[in-house]
Write a protein that holds these residues in place. Sequence first.
Motif, PDB file in Angstrom:
ATOM      1  N   VAL A   1       0.827  -1.207   0.000  1.00 29.06           N
ATOM      2  CA  VAL A   1       0.000   0.000   0.000  1.00 29.06           C
ATOM      3  C   VAL A   1       0.861   1.256   0.000  1.00 29.06           C
ATOM      4  N   ASN A   2       1.898   1.264   0.828  1.00 27.35           N
ATOM      5  CA  ASN A   2       2.714   2.476   0.961  1.00 27.35           C
ATOM      6  C   ASN A   2       3.643   2.694  -0.225  1.00 27.35           C
ATOM      7  N   LEU A   3       4.037   1.622  -0.912  1.00 28.38           N
ATOM      8  CA  LEU A   3       4.904   1.771  -2.073  1.00 28.38           C
ATOM      9  C   LEU A   3       4.131   2.053  -3.357  1.00 28.38           C
ATOM     10  N   THR A   4       2.812   2.036  -3.287  1.00 25.21           N
ATOM     11  CA  THR A   4       1.981   2.376  -4.449  1.00 25.21           C
ATOM     12  C   THR A   4       1.256   3.690  -4.204  1.00 25.21           C
ATOM     13  N   VAL A   5       0.163   3.603  -3.485  1.00 27.10           N
ATOM     14  CA  VAL A   5      -0.628   4.810  -3.224  1.00 27.10           C
ATOM     15  C   VAL A   5       0.138   5.781  -2.339  1.00 27.10           C
ATOM     16  N   GLY A   6       0.791   5.259  -1.306  1.00 24.99           N
ATOM     17  CA  GLY A   6       1.537   6.134  -0.399  1.00 24.99           C
ATOM     18  C   GLY A   6       2.662   6.864  -1.103  1.00 24.99           C
ATOM     19  N   LEU A   7       3.385   6.157  -1.987  1.00 25.05           N
ATOM     20  CA  LEU A   7       4.468   6.787  -2.736  1.00 25.05           C
ATOM     21  C   LEU A   7       3.930   7.853  -3.686  1.00 25.05           C
ATOM     22  N   ALA A   8       2.794   7.565  -4.321  1.00 21.59           N
ATOM     23  CA  ALA A   8       2.188   8.547  -5.228  1.00 21.59           C
ATOM     24  C   ALA A   8       1.786   9.809  -4.473  1.00 21.59           C
ATOM     25  N   LEU A   9       1.202   9.647  -3.295  1.00 21.00           N
ATOM     26  CA  LEU A   9       0.809  10.812  -2.497  1.00 21.00           C
ATOM     27  C   LEU A   9       2.031  11.585  -2.015  1.00 21.00           C
ATOM     28  N   THR A  10       3.105  10.872  -1.663  1.00 26.82           N
ATOM     29  CA  THR A  10       4.343  11.535  -1.229  1.00 26.82           C
ATOM     30  C   THR A  10       4.940  12.358  -2.357  1.00 26.82           C
ATOM     31  N   LEU A  11       4.989  11.798  -3.565  1.00 22.74           N
ATOM     32  CA  LEU A  11       5.511  12.534  -4.719  1.00 22.74           C
ATOM     33  C   LEU A  11       4.647  13.746  -5.045  1.00 22.74           C
ATOM     34  N   PHE A  12       3.325  13.587  -4.903  1.00 19.62           N
ATOM     35  CA  PHE A  12       2.428  14.722  -5.151  1.00 19.62           C
ATOM     36  C   PHE A  12       2.662  15.826  -4.124  1.00 19.62           C
ATOM     37  N   ASN A  13       2.826  15.453  -2.853  1.00 21.59           N
ATOM     38  CA  ASN A  13       3.094  16.450  -1.811  1.00 21.59           C
ATOM     39  C   ASN A  13       4.430  17.150  -2.044  1.00 21.59           C
ATOM     40  N   LEU A  14       5.430  16.388  -2.510  1.00 20.87           N
ATOM     41  CA  LEU A  14       6.727  16.981  -2.820  1.00 20.87           C
ATOM     42  C   LEU A  14       6.607  17.963  -3.986  1.00 20.87           C
ATOM     43  N   LEU A  15       5.865  17.581  -5.022  1.00 23.17           N
ATOM     44  CA  LEU A  15       5.650  18.470  -6.169  1.00 23.17           C
ATOM     45  C   LEU A  15       4.895  19.723  -5.737  1.00 23.17           C
ATOM     46  N   THR A  16       3.893  19.542  -4.869  1.00 26.30           N
ATOM     47  CA  THR A  16       3.133  20.689  -4.363  1.00 26.30           C
ATOM     48  C   THR A  16       4.031  21.664  -3.613  1.00 26.30           C
ATOM     49  N   PHE A  17       4.907  21.106  -2.772  1.00 26.32           N
ATOM     50  CA  PHE A  17       5.825  21.952  -2.006  1.00 26.32           C
ATOM     51  C   PHE A  17       6.757  22.737  -2.934  1.00 26.32           C
ATOM     52  N   ILE A  18       7.286  22.058  -3.971  1.00 23.36           N
ATOM     53  CA  ILE A  18       8.192  22.730  -4.912  1.00 23.36           C
ATOM     54  C   ILE A  18       7.465  23.851  -5.646  1.00 23.36           C
ATOM     55  N   LEU A  19       6.236  23.581  -6.086  1.00 22.34           N
ATOM     56  CA  LEU A  19       5.464  24.604  -6.803  1.00 22.34           C
ATOM     57  C   LEU A  19       5.145  25.803  -5.910  1.00 22.34           C
ATOM     58  N   ILE A  20       4.851  25.535  -4.642  1.00 18.79           N
ATOM     59  CA  ILE A  20       4.552  26.629  -3.716  1.00 18.79           C
ATOM     60  C   ILE A  20       5.787  27.496  -3.496  1.00 18.79           C
ATOM     61  N   VAL A  21       6.961  26.837  -3.383  1.00 19.73           N
ATOM     62  CA  VAL A  21       8.199  27.592  -3.185  1.00 19.73           C
ATOM     63  C   VAL A  21       8.543  28.407  -4.432  1.00 19.73           C
ATOM     64  N   VAL A  22       8.416  27.792  -5.615  1.00 17.95           N
ATOM     65  CA  VAL A  22       8.781  28.469  -6.859  1.00 17.95           C
ATOM     66  C   VAL A  22       7.857  29.645  -7.138  1.00 17.95           C
ATOM     67  N   THR A  23       6.552  29.460  -6.870  1.00 17.39           N
ATOM     68  CA  THR A  23       5.581  30.529  -7.163  1.00 17.39           C
ATOM     69  C   THR A  23       5.347  31.459  -5.979  1.00 17.39           C
ATOM     70  N   ILE A  24       6.162  31.330  -4.943  1.00 13.12           N
ATOM     71  CA  ILE A  24       6.067  32.164  -3.731  1.00 13.12           C
ATOM     72  C   ILE A  24       4.654  32.100  -3.131  1.00 13.12           C
ATOM     73  N   GLY A  25       4.128  30.888  -3.060  1.00 12.70           N
ATOM     74  CA  GLY A  25       2.846  30.675  -2.395  1.00 12.70           C
ATOM     75  C   GLY A  25       1.624  30.744  -3.287  1.00 12.70           C
TER      76      GLY A  25
END
Length: 301
Positions: free
Chosen positions: A126-150
């Motif tokens: 479960v964690n290496l499929t759905v959990g990993l996908a959610l982790t990557l999405f959260n990481l992408l979200t964080f990068i986009l928030i930092v790049v676009t200054i929120g």
Amino acid sequence: MNFDYSNVLTRAAQLSWKHKSIWGLLLLPIVTGFLPFAFFIVLFLAQVMAVNAELPAFVDVIFVILFFLSLIFFGIFNYAVRAATGSAATLGIVRADRGEGSTRFMDLLRDGLPYFWRVLGLMLIVNLTVGLALTLFNLLTFILIVVTIGMASICLQPILILLMPLVFLMSAVLEAAQAAILMEEMSVMDALKHALHVVRAHFWKYVIITMVVYFGSSILSSFLITPLMMPLFVFPFLLELGQEMSLQGTVLIALFFFCIFFPAIILLSSFLGVFMKTALNLTYRRLSPSLLENRESGIIQ
């Protein structure tokens, strides 16, 4: 099928409060989760002493390697603890709901060991499929928030709101699969397929149960945590009034605050975790087709 939400939630609250052994089982992974921080403090103090002793530069490299190795070791160790305590806690919930079998801490740990590897395999899948996908999405979200200054947080907010029920449903599938392994002696893949079938067949029931537990827990947490946060508001008021505080007094207040706040947070988190797990396991017991057939035939009381 008539499904009594109030009965499930009331029963979950009763079992969570009555059987402290289940509470203790889910408290163990939270406690072991703090071990890396304790090890980091030990390494930090050792590094400070090494700097004062003017040791060679390669000592810093050794400290860094030890730190990363400790993260890997404690991560694997905590995962194993979660699998062992998770299977034991599920077994305890089933026994408590049936009213038969021992629910003592050590008995549950011992009797849950035969299911350890299957529960561990289920968690990894479960964690290496759905959990990993959610982790990557959260990481992408964080990068986009930092790049676009929120600014990206505003655009991504609707997606995050839509993802919340999916996160809850992932927990529901995981708990249902664990219950299938323990109650119906299924293999990992069979339990996962069966759990997906049950959750999909009763999608809205699971959504309502998880949302009620989540928001109810959030409201309860805010009422209990806010009074504990009050000492933090003392400092600004004292500074505004021109009061001077010694460094020793500040350190003592901070230590007093942490000694009360963190144990309270750990206990509250473990209890809410027991309540969520119990509610999801009881939901599965009342909705699983195979369990309903066994109950009607008299195999399960």
